[in-house]
Design a protein around this motif. Structure first.
Motif, PDB file in Angstrom:
ATOM      1  N   PHE A  27       0.813  -1.215   0.000  1.00 19.50           N
ATOM      2  CA  PHE A  27       0.000   0.000   0.000  1.00 19.50           C
ATOM      3  C   PHE A  27       0.849   1.269   0.000  1.00 19.50           C
ATOM      4  N   PRO A  28       2.079   1.273   0.577  1.00 15.30           N
ATOM      5  CA  PRO A  28       2.909   2.476   0.408  1.00 15.30           C
ATOM      6  C   PRO A  28       3.209   2.796  -1.052  1.00 15.30           C
ATOM      7  N   GLN A  49       0.396   4.821  -2.306  1.00 11.25           N
ATOM      8  CA  GLN A  49       0.472   6.167  -1.754  1.00 11.25           C
ATOM      9  C   GLN A  49       1.582   6.977  -2.425  1.00 11.25           C
ATOM     10  N   LYS A  50       2.716   6.335  -2.686  1.00 13.72           N
ATOM     11  CA  LYS A  50       3.840   7.040  -3.280  1.00 13.72           C
ATOM     12  C   LYS A  50       3.554   7.463  -4.713  1.00 13.72           C
ATOM     13  N   ILE A  51       2.973   6.538  -5.499  1.00 15.63           N
ATOM     14  CA  ILE A  51       2.686   6.861  -6.901  1.00 15.63           C
ATOM     15  C   ILE A  51       1.553   7.881  -7.002  1.00 15.63           C
ATOM     16  N   ALA A  52       0.673   7.904  -6.024  1.00 14.81           N
ATOM     17  CA  ALA A  52      -0.425   8.871  -6.063  1.00 14.81           C
ATOM     18  C   ALA A  52       0.040  10.306  -5.819  1.00 14.81           C
ATOM     19  N   LEU A  53       1.263  10.472  -5.261  1.00 13.44           N
ATOM     20  CA  LEU A  53       1.783  11.812  -5.007  1.00 13.44           C
ATOM     21  C   LEU A  53       2.387  12.402  -6.283  1.00 13.44           C
ATOM     22  N   SER A  54       2.331  13.699  -6.397  1.00 17.59           N
ATOM     23  CA  SER A  54       2.914  14.375  -7.549  1.00 17.59           C
ATOM     24  C   SER A  54       4.430  14.397  -7.443  1.00 17.59           C
ATOM     25  N   VAL A  55       5.114  14.434  -8.580  1.00 13.74           N
ATOM     26  CA  VAL A  55       6.573  14.452  -8.631  1.00 13.74           C
ATOM     27  C   VAL A  55       7.003  15.622  -9.510  1.00 13.74           C
ATOM     28  N   MET A  56       8.261  16.024  -9.342  1.00 12.31           N
ATOM     29  CA  MET A  56       8.830  17.115 -10.114  1.00 12.31           C
ATOM     30  C   MET A  56       9.657  16.560 -11.264  1.00 12.31           C
ATOM     31  N   ALA A 112       4.355  -2.692 -11.135  1.00 10.36           N
ATOM     32  CA  ALA A 112       3.325  -1.758 -10.691  1.00 10.36           C
ATOM     33  C   ALA A 112       2.043  -1.918 -11.505  1.00 10.36           C
ATOM     34  N   ALA A 113       2.173  -2.134 -12.818  1.00 10.48           N
ATOM     35  CA  ALA A 113       0.986  -2.315 -13.649  1.00 10.48           C
ATOM     36  C   ALA A 113       0.228  -3.581 -13.259  1.00 10.48           C
TER      37      ALA A 113
END
Length: 428
Positions: free
Chosen positions: A273-274, A277-284, A373-374
């Motif tokens: 589940f982390p 959560q990590k992929i759901a966050l935006s990245v630069m 991930a897919a």
């Protein structure tokens, strides 16, 4: 009495200058065959079938594990064997060396001996008149790889998970990659996978590619077996002569390696589940902020599923090729999902490390992280989110159609209220 191939002499339709001229052709016919069951001192038990009509076709059936067993006993190497699988040995290198000693020359030498001893005999006059010789070819060969476990439970779970993921990923292009063949319009034969259920609940995962067959199944509650059947050597680009045995062995070893690698790649996916959560966050990405990937994003789920099915594209995917594939797979209208939206989704996957670019070209494919991930996203979406979102108990059924006493529904709501009560206490 069995069917076999023989020669037939017939008169020509039109008259010829030579009145003794005859047309000799090969035809199928039913005639007598002799079977011999032999215990050879080198290659072990084998069976021999000899036809009684010319060309006196002789067929042998032998197993390589018998030869390995005799070699290990001759060298004094301790081992444990169940049916046709070696479960343990005191010297693994000696076991591999014994398997490598089963060469085409060794087999041909022993077959020549038994053909000379039990086969048809020819006089010296016949041998001088006709150039008699023996040629051996491979009609069918089976090669397997066993994964041994101490308990049956992990074997059953591994096989179950592989069957679930195999139905999703074993598309035609993936099957062609496993067997090392090219997909062309002239490809003949089967190219698909199927899960069969045999007697006593024994399941077998079969993969068909022309005349090649790959199988995976549980064996004796002891090991998981990956097996390859070769019924036509031309499908692997080889001649059927016995001298090509070593080349054929290298081919099937490569097939089992890719099969096992595909299995390991599919099974090496854990519910983390982390990661969600990590992929759901935006990245630069440089000075640009890229949005995250949500589990409920239908567009991303469709893109991941299409990329998983086409994961064996050697040259990768171009955006103009992915777009019609998504529209055709999910039956979408051209205006509901544009090429610009696709490029935006690809950019999000690339920023999160799920999609990689091939060289300097504008072709993309899933990275190792992207494949895992897919798989995780697709399986979680289809196996968890889908059934929960479409639960029959989400809305109360019609009172007129509801049975008098619904114990399952009562227990469901009771558990739901209890979990909500725990969440309220934790929030307080």
């Amino acid at each position: 009495m069995e069917m076999g191939s023989t020669f037939q002499s017939r008169m020509p339709r039109l008259p010829t200058a030579d009145r003794d001229y005859r047309i000799i052709g090969r035809v199928p016919s039913r005639y007598l065959h002799y079977y011999f069951y032999i215990r050879d001192r080198v290659i072990g038990p084998l069976s021999m079938c000899i036809g009684t009509y010319r060309p006196f076709q002789t067929t042998y059936f032998l197993n390589g594990h018998h030869f390995i067993e005799i070699e290990l006993r001759r060298q004094g190497v301790a081992f444990r064997k169940d049916d046709n699988a070696f479960l343990s040995t005191s010297d693994p290198k000696a076991l591999q060396a014994a398997a490598d000693n089963l060469s085409a020359a060794t087999i041909e030498k022993r077959l020549n001996y038994w053909t000379w001893l039990l086969g048809p005999k020819f006089s010296e006059k016949d041998r001088k008149a006709v150039n008699l010789q023996r040629d051996y070819s491979i009609h069918q060969i089976e090669y397997c790889r066993n994964f041994i476990c101490k308990r049956h439970f992990p074997i059953h779970r591994i096989f179950q998970h592989f069957c679930e993921m195999g139905r999703l990923r074993l598309a035609a292009d993936q099957v062609a990659y496993l067997f090392g063949v090219r997909l062309t319009k002239r490809l003949r034969g089967k190219l698909h996978s199927v899960l069969e259920k045999l007697d006593h609940g024994h399941h077998v995962m079969r993969i068909y590619c022309k005349n090649l067959v790959g199988r995976m199944y549980e064996k004796f509650s002891t090991f998981l077996r990956v097996e390859v059947y070769v019924n036509r050597m031309k499908d692997l680009g080889l001649n059927k002569g016995l001298k090509n045995l070593e080349a054929l062995r290298q081919k099937v070893i490569g097939i089992t390696d890719r099969f096992a690698g595909f299995e390991a790649q599919s099974l090496n996916v854990h519910v983390e589940f982390p990661l969600f959560q990590k992929i759901a966050l935006s990245v630069m990405s440089g000075k640009t902020k890229i949005a995250g990937i949500k589990i409920h994003d239908t567009r991303m789920m469709r893109l991941m599923e299409v990329l998983l099915h086409g994961g064996t594209q050697l040259n990768g995917w171009r955006s103009p090729a992915i777009h019609p594939a998504i529209l055709g797979t999910f039956g979408l209208a051209a205006g509901s999902y544009t090429l610009t939206q696709l490029r935006y989704d690809q950019r999000k996957m690339k920023a999160h490390g799920l999609l990689e670019r091939i060289g300097r070209s504008y072709r993309y494919r899933l990275s190792d992280k992207g494949t895992k991930a897919a798989l995780l996203f697709i399986l979680f979406h289809k196996r968890v989110c889908g059934p929960l979102a479409n639960s029959l108990f989400h809305h109360r059924p019609d009172e007129a159609l509801k049975p008098p006493v619904s114990k399952i529904e009562t227990a469901y709501y009771k558990a739901d209220h209890a979990i909500q009560h725990v969440l309220d206490l934790l929030a307080a």
